[in-house]
Design a protein around this motif. Structure first.
Motif, short mmCIF file in Angstrom:
data_model
loop_
_atom_site.label_atom_id
_atom_site.label_comp_id
_atom_site.label_asym_id
_atom_site.label_seq_id
_atom_site.Cartn_x
_atom_site.Cartn_y
_atom_site.Cartn_z
N TYR A 1 13.58 -12.89 -10.38
CA TYR A 1 14.21 -12.43 -11.63
C TYR A 1 13.26 -12.61 -12.81
O TYR A 1 13.10 -11.72 -13.66
CB TYR A 1 15.50 -13.19 -11.87
CG TYR A 1 16.19 -12.84 -13.17
CD1 TYR A 1 16.83 -11.62 -13.33
CD2 TYR A 1 16.18 -13.73 -14.24
CE1 TYR A 1 17.46 -11.29 -14.52
CE2 TYR A 1 16.81 -13.41 -15.44
CZ TYR A 1 17.45 -12.20 -15.57
OH TYR A 1 18.06 -11.87 -16.75
N SER A 2 12.60 -13.77 -12.85
CA SER A 2 11.67 -14.05 -13.94
C SER A 2 10.46 -13.13 -13.89
O SER A 2 10.06 -12.55 -14.92
CB SER A 2 11.20 -15.51 -13.86
OG SER A 2 10.22 -15.78 -14.84
N SER B 1 10.19 -10.22 -12.61
CA SER B 1 10.50 -8.79 -12.76
C SER B 1 10.36 -8.31 -14.19
O SER B 1 10.27 -7.10 -14.44
CB SER B 1 11.92 -8.51 -12.26
OG SER B 1 12.89 -9.16 -13.09
N THR B 2 10.31 -9.24 -15.14
CA THR B 2 10.13 -8.82 -16.53
C THR B 2 8.78 -8.13 -16.73
O THR B 2 8.61 -7.34 -17.66
CB THR B 2 10.23 -10.03 -17.48
OG1 THR B 2 9.24 -11.01 -17.10
CG2 THR B 2 11.60 -10.67 -17.42
N SER C 1 15.18 -2.40 -14.84
CA SER C 1 15.73 -3.50 -15.61
C SER C 1 15.68 -4.77 -14.78
O SER C 1 15.63 -4.71 -13.55
CB SER C 1 17.18 -3.21 -16.02
OG SER C 1 18.01 -3.13 -14.86
N THR C 2 15.71 -5.91 -15.44
CA THR C 2 15.63 -7.18 -14.72
C THR C 2 16.84 -7.37 -13.80
O THR C 2 16.69 -7.84 -12.68
CB THR C 2 15.55 -8.35 -15.72
OG1 THR C 2 16.65 -8.27 -16.64
CG2 THR C 2 14.24 -8.32 -16.49
N ILE C 3 18.03 -7.00 -14.28
CA ILE C 3 19.23 -7.11 -13.45
C ILE C 3 19.11 -6.17 -12.25
O ILE C 3 19.51 -6.51 -11.13
CB ILE C 3 20.50 -6.78 -14.26
CG1 ILE C 3 20.69 -7.82 -15.37
CG2 ILE C 3 21.71 -6.76 -13.35
CD1 ILE C 3 20.91 -9.24 -14.88
N GLY C 4 18.55 -5.00 -12.49
CA GLY C 4 18.37 -4.04 -11.40
C GLY C 4 17.46 -4.58 -10.31
O GLY C 4 17.76 -4.45 -9.11
N TYR C 5 16.35 -5.22 -10.70
CA TYR C 5 15.44 -5.80 -9.71
C TYR C 5 16.09 -6.98 -8.99
O TYR C 5 15.86 -7.19 -7.80
CB TYR C 5 14.14 -6.23 -10.38
CG TYR C 5 13.20 -5.08 -10.68
CD1 TYR C 5 12.53 -4.43 -9.65
CD2 TYR C 5 13.01 -4.64 -11.98
CE1 TYR C 5 11.69 -3.37 -9.92
CE2 TYR C 5 12.16 -3.58 -12.26
CZ TYR C 5 11.50 -2.95 -11.22
OH TYR C 5 10.67 -1.89 -11.47
N LEU C 6 16.89 -7.74 -9.73
CA LEU C 6 17.58 -8.87 -9.10
C LEU C 6 18.58 -8.37 -8.07
O LEU C 6 18.68 -8.93 -6.97
CB LEU C 6 18.27 -9.71 -10.17
CG LEU C 6 18.94 -11.00 -9.67
CD1 LEU C 6 17.89 -11.97 -9.12
CD2 LEU C 6 19.72 -11.67 -10.80
N LEU C 7 19.35 -7.35 -8.43
CA LEU C 7 20.32 -6.78 -7.48
C LEU C 7 19.61 -6.18 -6.27
O LEU C 7 20.10 -6.29 -5.14
CB LEU C 7 21.17 -5.72 -8.19
CG LEU C 7 22.18 -6.24 -9.22
CD1 LEU C 7 22.86 -5.07 -9.91
CD2 LEU C 7 23.20 -7.15 -8.56
#
Length: 426
Positions: free
Chosen positions: A30-31, A33-34, A44-50
């Protein structure tokens, strides 16, 4: 949750370590992915996390499904799988995708899904199972070098030859792991020496041909040479690999003992592969030496469990499966860490179960599922015996109860309680 846990079979310590590594991966991914979101301007960061969550979820489904399969079935699947992966590798070599404008001939696109797939990782897994099958088959037989050359080494060198043009590091890892496995499987050392010598000669010949005819085939020989030269010279210039190594070392030096804290990495904005190849550097920057040692401890603990279960396996094929599929996971992790601290040149190997990426996670999960299938055998035999015993006891109780009822009815008949008697008396 308890119902699901009760359905898990095999070494529970391996299950626990795999789950912990997967959970640990979320914050670094998550970190990191920024970098892709704010520097490259993609997603988006949430998108990469998902996306990472989906990859891991599918991975655990794979583990659960594979570990339910009796491991001896993988003998036959490996025989079928070898020609399949060879065809896939040929297709990949000539139809590989381009990622970010660069040649990425190790990848193909899965039709109708749009997901990139690295065929060399699938070939690695199937090849190790195939080699384990062959070694188990000939363990109690007399065989010549010529026999093993056709049945064992021809498929091995066929796979290596197709992986080599696009991915030298994976080729070297596959070859070294195959040599390690055949050594453990008590393959004659004199034969193994000939094979290693032949491999070195074949690699030298390939490099010479590739240098002489650079446009004849897709290859990355110049990239290999530049990486080795850069590593040996210790010079920092503008080349991509030197740039990545420099940024990784800055991240590691910044982390010190305790790290900067979750999500506070600075170098993630400068490392192009911060969520995959160089995620270990981001972990050290954010969690310090403590985080690095924790990650290393989990991999070494996993390695110890592989050794213990290999010794406990009831068949030679099971032992070789654990060694052939488990040890490469650990060596890949160590290689990834060594690259981040510049103990090895850049290889492109990910950190198993932690780095972002679907193919690498799924292939690791297949290997872990097969290993768990081996470790569960004795446990399942005991469970089956207990369940069979319980069924026999329950059946015996039902039979005894029926016999008692039948005996009571017989006693009543003897006393003259005939249901037809009132009719007969009329």
């Amino acid at each position: 949750m308890n119902f699901l846990i009760n359905r898990l079979r095999g070494d529970k310590v391996i299950w626990a370590i795999v789950v912990l590594l997967a959970l640990i991966s979320f914050l670094p991914v998550y970190s990191a992915s920024t970098n892709l979101v704010y520097v490259i301007g993609k997603g988006s960061t949430i998108g990469y996390l998902l996306k990472h969550f989906v990859h891991l979820f599918i991975g655990f489904v794979i583990i659960f499904w594979v570990h339910k399969v009796p491991y001896h079935i993988f003998r036959a699947l490996s025989i079928i799988g070898i020609p399949v992966v060879i065809l896939l590798l040929i297709y990949t070599l000539f139809q590989g995708t381009t990622i970010g404008g660069a040649n990425a001939s190790r990848w193909i696109q899965i039709p109708f899904v749009g997901i990139g797939f690295q065929t060399s990782t699938l070939a690695f897994t199937i090849l190790m199972v195939y080699v384990a099958r062959y070694l188990a088959k000939v363990s109690d037989k007399e065989y010549s070098f010529k026999d093993s050359l056709m049945e064992l080494w021809l498929p091995v060198f066929g796979v290596l030859a197709l992986v080599l043009p696009a991915n030298f590091s994976t080729t070297a890892l596959i070859f070294s792991m195959v040599c390690m496995l055949v050594y453990v499987g008590q393959y004659p050392l004199k034969y193994l020496g000939v094979i290693i010598g032949a491999g070195i000669i074949a690699l030298t010949f390939f490099i010479l041909v590739a240098k002489a005819f650079p446009n004849a085939m897709p290859n990355r020989v110049d990239t290999w040479i530049s990486r080795v030269d850069s590593f040996l010279d210790g010079e920092n210039d503008v080349r991509d690999d030197d740039y990545q190594i420099t940024q990784a070392k800055v991240a590691i030096a910044t982390g010190k003992i305790h790290g900067l804290g979750p999500g506070k990495s600075v170098q993630k904005n400068f490392l192009p592969q911060s969520s995959s190849d160089f995620i270990f550097a981001i972990i050290v920057e954010e969690y310090g030496l403590i985080g690095a040692v924790t990650i290393l401890f989990f991999y070494l603990l996993l390695f110890v469990r592989f050794i213990i279960n290999a010794q406990k396996a009831s068949t030679l094929f099971g032992k070789l499966l654990i060694v052939g599929l488990g040890f490469p996971i650990i060596f890949q992790a160590l290689i990834n860490m060594a690259v981040a601290v510049e103990l090895l040149p850049v290889t492109g190997q990910t950190l198993p179960l932690i780095s972002a990426g679907g193919t690498s996670i799924w292939m690791t999960c297949i290997s872990i599922g097969i290993i768990l299938s081996v470790t569960k055998k004795d446990e399942e035999v005991a469970l089956d015996e207990q369940e069979s015993k319980n069924r026999e006891e329950a059946l015996q109780r039902i039979i005894n109860k029926e016999l008692e009822v039948s005996a009571n009815e017989t006693d009543e008949d003897k006393e003259g309680l005939n249901p037809l008697e009132p009719i007969l008396n009329q």
